[in-house]
Design an enzyme around this catalytic site. Structure first.
Site, short mmCIF file in Angstrom:
data_model
loop_
_atom_site.label_atom_id
_atom_site.label_comp_id
_atom_site.label_asym_id
_atom_site.label_seq_id
_atom_site.Cartn_x
_atom_site.Cartn_y
_atom_site.Cartn_z
N TYR A 1 1.80 -7.61 -3.71
CA TYR A 1 1.58 -8.66 -2.70
C TYR A 1 0.46 -9.63 -3.06
O TYR A 1 0.13 -10.51 -2.26
CB TYR A 1 1.30 -8.03 -1.33
N ASP B 1 0.81 -1.22 0.00
CA ASP B 1 0.00 0.00 0.00
C ASP B 1 0.84 1.27 0.00
O ASP B 1 0.61 2.19 0.80
CB ASP B 1 -0.97 0.01 1.20
#
Length: 207
Positions: free
Chosen positions: A175, A131
């Protein structure tokens, strides 16, 4: 928590990780709630807890800041409670919002923070780079071939500084499959991470 992948050359000898990640956005759990979680994990046969609450400012936004005496006391008690219930406490830190990878002072700050947590009795660690923006600052562009190379360089350095812990996890910016460009198998970023991370570092992956 999904089973961590391994960088090449990693011997498959350590126990299977099964447990809970506190990694959500919003109000973090209280210390009492975490202790209750450890009791339930032991009952359920789970063995791991990863501390990564996004809204713990000293985990993410103010990652450079050391914990105060009061915060240290709480974390020491929490790490001790995890051990009492046979739960491996993994301390995660997310420096990716604003770290300058090429600045030695930044690396020193990261090592100093994790040294402090190590003094609390923690022996397992994780660096998270999920993020975050992928654009590097000008200084990092001059120092590193790619964003992946920058992350790997500091991760390897921290891992070695901590004495190559038995459990050390790396969460990549890519991810999950949706995040990969163009695909998982063709991702230059993931290929770099897989080839350059030291063998003792495991890679977190989500579905």
């Amino acid at each position: 928590m999904s089973t961590p992948g391994s960088a090449k050359g990693r011997p498959q000898t350590r126990r299977f990780i099964s447990g809970v990640v506190e990694g959500f956005y919003g109000r973090p759990w209280t210390m009492d709630q975490r202790t209750e979680l450890f009791k339930r994990e032991q009952k359920w046969g789970l063995n791991t807890y990863l501390y990564a609450p996004k809204d713990d400012y000293k985990h993410r936004m103010y990652w450079r800041d050391l914990y105060s005496a009061e915060e240290a006391e709480q974390l020491i008690a929490l790490i001790s409670a995890a051990k009492q219930h046979d739960v491996e406490f993994i301390y995660a830190i997310s420096p990716g919002l604003d770290i300058t990878f090429s600045n030695p002072k930044e690396a020193a700050a990261l090592k100093r923070k994790l040294d402090q947590v190590k003094e609390f009795g923690c022996r397992s660690f994780s660096l998270l780079f999920d993020d975050i923006e992928t654009e590097m600052c000008p200084a990092d562009k001059q120092a590193f071939t790619s964003f992946a190379h920058a992350q790997v360089a500091i991760t390897n350095a921290v891992y070695q500084h901590l004495g190559e812990p038995e459990t050390f996890l790396f969460c990549p910016t890519d991810y999950c499959a949706v995040m990969c460009t163009p695909t998982v198998s063709q991702s230059y970023y993931l290929h770099t991470v897989g080839e350059q991370l030291l063998p003792g570092i495991d890679i977190l992956w989500t579905w």
